[in-house]
Scaffold this motif. Structure first.
Motif, PDB file in Angstrom:
ATOM      1  N   ASN A  24       2.765   3.901  -2.211  1.00 26.50           N
ATOM      2  CA  ASN A  24       3.180   2.759  -1.397  1.00 26.50           C
ATOM      3  C   ASN A  24       1.963   2.008  -0.855  1.00 26.50           C
ATOM      4  O   ASN A  24       1.930   0.770  -0.823  1.00 26.50           O
ATOM      5  CB  ASN A  24       4.061   3.245  -0.251  1.00 26.50           C
ATOM      6  N   MET A  28       1.002  -1.889  -1.480  1.00 30.75           N
ATOM      7  CA  MET A  28       0.864  -2.832  -0.360  1.00 30.75           C
ATOM      8  C   MET A  28      -0.522  -3.463  -0.326  1.00 30.75           C
ATOM      9  O   MET A  28      -0.665  -4.684  -0.137  1.00 30.75           O
ATOM     10  CB  MET A  28       1.142  -2.107   0.961  1.00 30.75           C
ATOM     11  N   GLU A  69       1.908  -7.005   9.038  1.00 25.96           N
ATOM     12  CA  GLU A  69       3.138  -6.214   8.886  1.00 25.96           C
ATOM     13  C   GLU A  69       2.908  -5.035   7.933  1.00 25.96           C
ATOM     14  O   GLU A  69       3.352  -3.909   8.200  1.00 25.96           O
ATOM     15  CB  GLU A  69       4.254  -7.103   8.350  1.00 25.96           C
ATOM     16  N   LYS A  70       2.221  -5.302   6.831  1.00 30.70           N
ATOM     17  CA  LYS A  70       1.987  -4.226   5.859  1.00 30.70           C
ATOM     18  C   LYS A  70       1.084  -3.143   6.442  1.00 30.70           C
ATOM     19  O   LYS A  70       1.303  -1.937   6.223  1.00 30.70           O
ATOM     20  CB  LYS A  70       1.383  -4.793   4.576  1.00 30.70           C
ATOM     21  N   GLN A  72       0.822  -2.345   9.599  1.00 26.08           N
ATOM     22  CA  GLN A  72       1.621  -1.600  10.569  1.00 26.08           C
ATOM     23  C   GLN A  72       2.522  -0.573   9.868  1.00 26.08           C
ATOM     24  O   GLN A  72       2.681   0.556  10.337  1.00 26.08           O
ATOM     25  CB  GLN A  72       2.460  -2.565  11.410  1.00 26.08           C
ATOM     26  N   ARG A  73       3.089  -0.981   8.732  1.00 26.61           N
ATOM     27  CA  ARG A  73       3.938  -0.044   7.979  1.00 26.61           C
ATOM     28  C   ARG A  73       3.109   1.115   7.429  1.00 26.61           C
ATOM     29  O   ARG A  73       3.540   2.270   7.439  1.00 26.61           O
ATOM     30  CB  ARG A  73       4.634  -0.792   6.845  1.00 26.61           C
ATOM     31  N   THR A  75       0.391   2.273   8.799  1.00 31.75           N
ATOM     32  CA  THR A  75       0.049   3.116   9.952  1.00 31.75           C
ATOM     33  C   THR A  75       1.211   4.037  10.313  1.00 31.75           C
ATOM     34  O   THR A  75       1.010   5.220  10.601  1.00 31.75           O
ATOM     35  CB  THR A  75      -0.314   2.229  11.159  1.00 31.75           C
ATOM     36  N   THR A  76       2.425   3.500  10.266  1.00 37.96           N
ATOM     37  CA  THR A  76       3.614   4.313  10.561  1.00 37.96           C
ATOM     38  C   THR A  76       3.781   5.429   9.533  1.00 37.96           C
ATOM     39  O   THR A  76       4.054   6.585   9.878  1.00 37.96           O
ATOM     40  CB  THR A  76       4.867   3.429  10.575  1.00 37.96           C
ATOM     41  N   ASP A  77       3.630   5.083   8.242  1.00 36.94           N
ATOM     42  CA  ASP A  77       3.741   6.107   7.188  1.00 36.94           C
ATOM     43  C   ASP A  77       2.681   7.191   7.366  1.00 36.94           C
ATOM     44  O   ASP A  77       2.955   8.391   7.168  1.00 36.94           O
ATOM     45  CB  ASP A  77       3.598   5.465   5.807  1.00 36.94           C
TER      46      ASP A  77
END
Length: 394
Positions: A24, A28, A69-70, A72-73, A75-77
């Motif tokens: 992923n 990204m 946004e990408k 942040q995603r 970082t969350t993953d």
């Protein structure tokens, strides 16, 4: 084993998640790089002295927003991946107990004699596995008396076993010839299997063989004693002589090529040799370790139950197990008799007793069934004197 499987399952889950996050992230970051490349291409056409147009400014803002946004995603993953990794540690702590003090006896290693016995068992285990230099170092540093370390015959058998795997049959054939009578009494096929490999080696041109004359001479010398038991196998071996020019691997006898026959002969040698010499295939240290690994989970579960019910005082004596541990037949070395009347396992104080009629019960059951000078068998109507019962040794 269940604990290892639980940890492995959790580990596979983390690896799968890590691979997913990795793929992923690559996708990204590739999208982000493409967006910036597109933006750079669009502004490259504008002269340096001119300002960006409103459309170009909007494209830049949109690119920055999508990039944020990408990231942040990602970082969350990444944060979720750390949580999955931490679960492995918790799974290990839950399935593997590091404190065995409640079910062990550390006091047995206080005495110097017991420590020396343990060192002796370890040294013999090392010798069995052809680690003589390590065993010698242990004997020297632990100051074990040299006369107590008897050379284990298994080390010699292990060397011959490895030689068979390599295709060297010299020592194996000598050993089989020396113990031929005992092997025949055991109805063993070891000698024939060794001579079969030696015969095929004389047909192997790649390893210096390929001589039918030598093979036939070898067969006449060694196969005559095996004709009664292995007639069909010998006929197959004789059929291989016709295919020497093309090679056995290109013949209907290709099944006789390869290492399978050597593996079979090596395993047969180790099993029969250990049986004849009266030694175990596995070292005592290996047996004790494997048995302990089987028994520990059941004992730890029992200890947890006793803790929850606050009945720890019931398990005071540690010379015998509080529950029966189900081991496979390979690790059962003693006959066990359970009294059919009292449903109790026999002990030295309560041994099995054979009645005149042939039925066997425990001594405690015999005492309880006695009514005066006579005893009636609980399985048949034979009246007899309890004094006629005989102690049985298994």
């Amino acid at each position: 084993m269940d604990a290892c499987e639980a940890v492995e399952k959790e580990l596979q889950r983390v690896i799968s998640k890590f691979n997913g996050v990795h793929e992923n992230a690559k996708r990204m970051l590739g999208d982000v790089a493409k967006n910036f490349d597109d933006f750079k291409s669009s502004i490259a056409e504008v002269p340096a002295e001119e300002k960006l147009t409103t459309e170009q400014i909007n494209i830049l803002r949109e690119t920055l927003t999508k990039t944020k946004e990408k990231l942040q995603r990602l970082t969350t993953d990444h944060r979720d991946l750390h949580g999955a990794v931490s679960k492995i540690g918790k799974t290990i702590e839950r399935n593997f107990v590091s404190d065995f003090s409640t079910i062990t006896r550390n006091d047995v290693l206080v005495e110097e004699q017991n420590i020396q016995l343990l060192n002796k068992v370890i040294a013999q285990h090392l010798q069995r596995n052809n680690l003589d230099d390590v065993a010698a170092t242990l004997i020297n540093e632990s100051k074990l008396p040299a006369e107590e370390i008897v050379s284990d015959p298994f080390s010699n058998l292990h060397r011959i076993w490895e030689a068979i795997y390599r295709g060297d049959l010299t020592e194996a054939l000598e050993w089989a010839s020396e113990h031929s009578a005992k092997l025949e009494a055991r109805n063993s096929s070891l000698e024939f299997k060794l001579h079969r490999i030696a015969f095929l080696q004389k047909l192997d041109a790649e390893n210096g063989g390929g001589s039918p004359i030598e093979a036939i001479a070898y067969a006449r010398k060694h196969f005559s004693k095996f004709v009664d038991k292995f007639e069909k196998e010998i006929q197959l071996l004789m059929g291989t002589l016709m295919y020497i020019p093309v090679g056995l691997e290109n013949s209907p006898y290709r099944g006789l090529c390869g290492p399978n026959l050597m593996v079979e002969a090596a395993d047969t040698f180790l099993k029969d040799a250990c049986s004849i010499l009266g030694i175990t295939k596995d070292s005592p240290l290996t047996v004790v370790t494997n048995t302990g690994c089987t028994a520990l989970p059941a004992l730890l579960n029992l200890k947890q139950v006793m803790l929850s019910r606050q009945v720890l005082g019931m398990w005071n004596g540690r010379d015998e197990l509080p529950i029966e541990i189900d081991l496979d037949s390979e690790h059962r070395y003693h006959s066990i008799f359970a009294c059919p009347i009292l449903r109790q396992q026999s002990t030295e104080e309560n041994p099995p007793m054979k009645l005149v009629c042939g039925h066997v019960i425990s001594r405690d059951a015999l005492d309880k069934l006695c009514s005066g000078p006579t005893l009636k068998c609980p399985y048949c109507p034979v009246d007899q004197s309890p004094n006629d019962a005989k102690l049985i040794y298994f």
